[in-house]
Design a protein around this motif. Structure first.
Motif, PDB file in Angstrom:
ATOM      1  N   MET A  31       0.837  -1.171   0.000  1.00 12.36           N
ATOM      2  CA  MET A  31       0.000   0.000   0.000  1.00 12.36           C
ATOM      3  C   MET A  31       0.890   1.245   0.000  1.00 12.36           C
ATOM      4  O   MET A  31       1.855   1.328   0.726  1.00 12.36           O
ATOM      5  CB  MET A  31      -0.884   0.010   1.249  1.00 12.36           C
ATOM      6  N   GLN A  32       0.537   2.209  -0.831  1.00  9.42           N
ATOM      7  CA  GLN A  32       1.307   3.446  -0.905  1.00  9.42           C
ATOM      8  C   GLN A  32       0.516   4.574  -0.250  1.00  9.42           C
ATOM      9  O   GLN A  32      -0.609   4.855  -0.647  1.00  9.42           O
ATOM     10  CB  GLN A  32       1.605   3.805  -2.348  1.00  9.42           C
ATOM     11  N   ASN A  33       1.112   5.201   0.743  1.00  9.04           N
ATOM     12  CA  ASN A  33       0.510   6.352   1.400  1.00  9.04           C
ATOM     13  C   ASN A  33       1.276   7.586   0.981  1.00  9.04           C
ATOM     14  O   ASN A  33       2.494   7.629   1.089  1.00  9.04           O
ATOM     15  CB  ASN A  33       0.567   6.202   2.923  1.00  9.04           C
ATOM     16  N   ARG A  34       0.564   8.574   0.509  1.00  6.34           N
ATOM     17  CA  ARG A  34       1.181   9.819   0.074  1.00  6.34           C
ATOM     18  C   ARG A  34       0.656  10.972   0.909  1.00  6.34           C
ATOM     19  O   ARG A  34      -0.509  11.011   1.281  1.00  6.34           O
ATOM     20  CB  ARG A  34       0.889  10.089  -1.405  1.00  6.34           C
ATOM     21  N   LEU A  35       1.520  11.906   1.172  1.00  2.00           N
ATOM     22  CA  LEU A  35       1.189  13.115   1.900  1.00  2.00           C
ATOM     23  C   LEU A  35       1.051  14.241   0.883  1.00  2.00           C
ATOM     24  O   LEU A  35       1.897  14.370  -0.009  1.00  2.00           O
ATOM     25  CB  LEU A  35       2.321  13.436   2.887  1.00  2.00           C
ATOM     26  N   VAL A  36      -0.011  15.033   0.996  1.00  2.00           N
ATOM     27  CA  VAL A  36      -0.187  16.209   0.153  1.00  2.00           C
ATOM     28  C   VAL A  36      -0.207  17.410   1.079  1.00  2.00           C
ATOM     29  O   VAL A  36      -0.977  17.450   2.041  1.00  2.00           O
ATOM     30  CB  VAL A  36      -1.492  16.134  -0.668  1.00  2.00           C
ATOM     31  N   LEU A  37       0.651  18.393   0.800  1.00  2.00           N
ATOM     32  CA  LEU A  37       0.823  19.537   1.686  1.00  2.00           C
ATOM     33  C   LEU A  37       0.983  20.802   0.855  1.00  2.00           C
ATOM     34  O   LEU A  37       1.792  20.833  -0.080  1.00  2.00           O
ATOM     35  CB  LEU A  37       2.083  19.328   2.543  1.00  2.00           C
ATOM     36  N   THR A  38       0.218  21.827   1.182  1.00  2.52           N
ATOM     37  CA  THR A  38       0.400  23.130   0.560  1.00  2.52           C
ATOM     38  C   THR A  38       1.212  23.973   1.530  1.00  2.52           C
ATOM     39  O   THR A  38       0.864  24.076   2.708  1.00  2.52           O
ATOM     40  CB  THR A  38      -0.943  23.794   0.237  1.00  2.52           C
ATOM     41  N   ALA A  39       2.303  24.544   1.034  1.00  2.00           N
ATOM     42  CA  ALA A  39       3.236  25.257   1.904  1.00  2.00           C
ATOM     43  C   ALA A  39       4.015  26.292   1.103  1.00  2.00           C
ATOM     44  O   ALA A  39       4.050  26.247  -0.121  1.00  2.00           O
ATOM     45  CB  ALA A  39       4.202  24.258   2.539  1.00  2.00           C
ATOM     46  N   THR A  40       4.660  27.186   1.833  1.00  2.00           N
ATOM     47  CA  THR A  40       5.548  28.176   1.224  1.00  2.00           C
ATOM     48  C   THR A  40       6.983  27.719   1.424  1.00  2.00           C
ATOM     49  O   THR A  40       7.365  27.320   2.523  1.00  2.00           O
ATOM     50  CB  THR A  40       5.340  29.559   1.871  1.00  2.00           C
ATOM     51  N   VAL A  41       7.770  27.769   0.363  1.00  2.00           N
ATOM     52  CA  VAL A  41       9.179  27.388   0.463  1.00  2.00           C
ATOM     53  C   VAL A  41       9.920  28.558   1.103  1.00  2.00           C
ATOM     54  O   VAL A  41      10.089  29.609   0.491  1.00  2.00           O
ATOM     55  CB  VAL A  41       9.770  27.020  -0.916  1.00  2.00           C
ATOM     56  N   GLN A  58      12.757   9.127   7.703  1.00  2.00           N
ATOM     57  CA  GLN A  58      13.782   9.721   8.546  1.00  2.00           C
ATOM     58  C   GLN A  58      14.921  10.200   7.662  1.00  2.00           C
ATOM     59  O   GLN A  58      15.122   9.701   6.555  1.00  2.00           O
ATOM     60  CB  GLN A  58      14.253   8.750   9.614  1.00  2.00           C
ATOM     61  N   ARG A  59      15.635  11.199   8.147  1.00  2.00           N
ATOM     62  CA  ARG A  59      16.695  11.830   7.337  1.00  2.00           C
ATOM     63  C   ARG A  59      17.757  10.835   6.896  1.00  2.00           C
ATOM     64  O   ARG A  59      18.219  10.858   5.762  1.00  2.00           O
ATOM     65  CB  ARG A  59      17.313  12.974   8.130  1.00  2.00           C
ATOM     66  N   SER A  60      18.166   9.963   7.791  1.00  2.00           N
ATOM     67  CA  SER A  60      19.167   8.943   7.470  1.00  2.00           C
ATOM     68  C   SER A  60      19.035   7.809   8.475  1.00  2.00           C
ATOM     69  O   SER A  60      18.247   7.901   9.420  1.00  2.00           O
ATOM     70  CB  SER A  60      20.584   9.536   7.517  1.00  2.00           C
ATOM     71  N   LEU A  61      19.821   6.777   8.296  1.00  2.00           N
ATOM     72  CA  LEU A  61      19.769   5.653   9.241  1.00  2.00           C
ATOM     73  C   LEU A  61      20.144   6.078  10.652  1.00  2.00           C
ATOM     74  O   LEU A  61      19.638   5.538  11.625  1.00  2.00           O
ATOM     75  CB  LEU A  61      20.698   4.525   8.771  1.00  2.00           C
ATOM     76  N   LYS A  62      21.007   7.086  10.758  1.00  2.00           N
ATOM     77  CA  LYS A  62      21.467   7.541  12.072  1.00  2.00           C
ATOM     78  C   LYS A  62      20.741   8.783  12.573  1.00  2.00           C
ATOM     79  O   LYS A  62      20.929   9.181  13.715  1.00  2.00           O
ATOM     80  CB  LYS A  62      22.968   7.803  12.028  1.00  2.00           C
ATOM     81  N   ASN A  63      19.932   9.413  11.724  1.00  2.00           N
ATOM     82  CA  ASN A  63      19.233  10.645  12.104  1.00  2.00           C
ATOM     83  C   ASN A  63      17.730  10.441  11.925  1.00  2.00           C
ATOM     84  O   ASN A  63      17.240  10.423  10.797  1.00  2.00           O
ATOM     85  CB  ASN A  63      19.726  11.811  11.254  1.00  2.00           C
ATOM     86  N   PRO A  64      16.971  10.310  13.026  1.00  3.33           N
ATOM     87  CA  PRO A  64      15.544  10.017  12.926  1.00  3.33           C
ATOM     88  C   PRO A  64      14.661  11.220  12.588  1.00  3.33           C
ATOM     89  O   PRO A  64      13.449  11.076  12.477  1.00  3.33           O
ATOM     90  CB  PRO A  64      15.206   9.469  14.314  1.00  3.33           C
ATOM     91  N   ARG A  65      15.236  12.398  12.399  1.00  2.00           N
ATOM     92  CA  ARG A  65      14.433  13.581  12.083  1.00  2.00           C
ATOM     93  C   ARG A  65      13.655  13.357  10.784  1.00  2.00           C
ATOM     94  O   ARG A  65      14.202  12.873   9.788  1.00  2.00           O
ATOM     95  CB  ARG A  65      15.339  14.790  11.947  1.00  2.00           C
ATOM     96  N   LEU A  66      12.374  13.745  10.777  1.00  2.01           N
ATOM     97  CA  LEU A  66      11.527  13.539   9.608  1.00  2.01           C
ATOM     98  C   LEU A  66      11.856  14.508   8.475  1.00  2.01           C
ATOM     99  O   LEU A  66      12.125  15.683   8.710  1.00  2.01           O
ATOM    100  CB  LEU A  66      10.060  13.706   9.972  1.00  2.01           C
ATOM    101  N   VAL A  67      11.796  13.989   7.258  1.00  2.00           N
ATOM    102  CA  VAL A  67      12.009  14.770   6.041  1.00  2.00           C
ATOM    103  C   VAL A  67      10.910  14.396   5.053  1.00  2.00           C
ATOM    104  O   VAL A  67      10.580  13.222   4.904  1.00  2.00           O
ATOM    105  CB  VAL A  67      13.395  14.474   5.425  1.00  2.00           C
ATOM    106  N   LEU A  68      10.346  15.406   4.380  1.00  2.94           N
ATOM    107  CA  LEU A  68       9.372  15.161   3.322  1.00  2.94           C
ATOM    108  C   LEU A  68      10.134  14.904   2.024  1.00  2.94           C
ATOM    109  O   LEU A  68      10.871  15.767   1.548  1.00  2.94           O
ATOM    110  CB  LEU A  68       8.440  16.361   3.158  1.00  2.94           C
ATOM    111  N   ASN A  69       9.988  13.713   1.473  1.00  5.22           N
ATOM    112  CA  ASN A  69      10.585  13.360   0.188  1.00  5.22           C
ATOM    113  C   ASN A  69       9.575  13.712  -0.891  1.00  5.22           C
ATOM    114  O   ASN A  69       8.520  13.084  -0.991  1.00  5.22           O
ATOM    115  CB  ASN A  69      10.905  11.869   0.148  1.00  5.22           C
ATOM    116  N   ILE A  70       9.863  14.734  -1.677  1.00  5.23           N
ATOM    117  CA  ILE A  70       8.917  15.270  -2.653  1.00  5.23           C
ATOM    118  C   ILE A  70       8.945  14.448  -3.936  1.00  5.23           C
ATOM    119  O   ILE A  70      10.009  14.198  -4.505  1.00  5.23           O
ATOM    120  CB  ILE A  70       9.262  16.739  -2.968  1.00  5.23           C
ATOM    121  N   GLU A  71       7.769  14.064  -4.385  1.00  2.94           N
ATOM    122  CA  GLU A  71       7.631  13.334  -5.647  1.00  2.94           C
ATOM    123  C   GLU A  71       6.975  14.186  -6.720  1.00  2.94           C
ATOM    124  O   GLU A  71       7.136  13.909  -7.913  1.00  2.94           O
ATOM    125  CB  GLU A  71       6.808  12.072  -5.425  1.00  2.94           C
TER     126      GLU A  71
END
Length: 99
Positions: free
Chosen positions: A1-11, A79-92
């Motif tokens: 199952m693929q879950n996608r996040l949709v977010l409207t934001a200002t860069v 997560q940002r990396s295997l050693k950094n659990p901070r969340l990152v939005l991977n934009i598609e």
């Protein structure tokens, strides 16, 4: 199952285009979202800043064109990396909001 996040934001901030050691283009950015949401039957103001990353040909296409714009982003959280659990939005997918 693929879950996608949709977010409207200002860069808010956009880093320069860079390349991974494998030659893949990458743009890091920080986006700010603000909206009014309903939770438990009550309305509340919501605001957050999220780190996001755009990888591949879209990174090359949009590099230097995102900062200051309002966009609708589709992607997924990781997560940002295997050693950094901070969340990152991977934009598609990026869509500029007219306004």
């Amino acid at each position: 199952m693929q879950n996608r996040l949709v977010l409207t934001a200002t860069v808010e901030r956009e880093e320069d285009l860079r390349y991974t050691p494998a030659g893949i283009p990458v743009v890091q950015m920080w986006v700010r979202h603000q909206s009014r949401q309903t939770a438990g039957g009550f309305e509340r103001d919501v605001a957050c800043e999220i780190q996001a990353v755009l990888i591949g040909e879209d990174a090359r296409r949009y590099a230097g064109k995102l900062a200051g714009n309002t966009v609708t982003l589709t992607g997924f959280l990781s997560q940002r990396s295997l050693k950094n659990p901070r969340l990152v939005l991977n934009i598609e997918y990026v869509e500029f909001v007219k306004g």
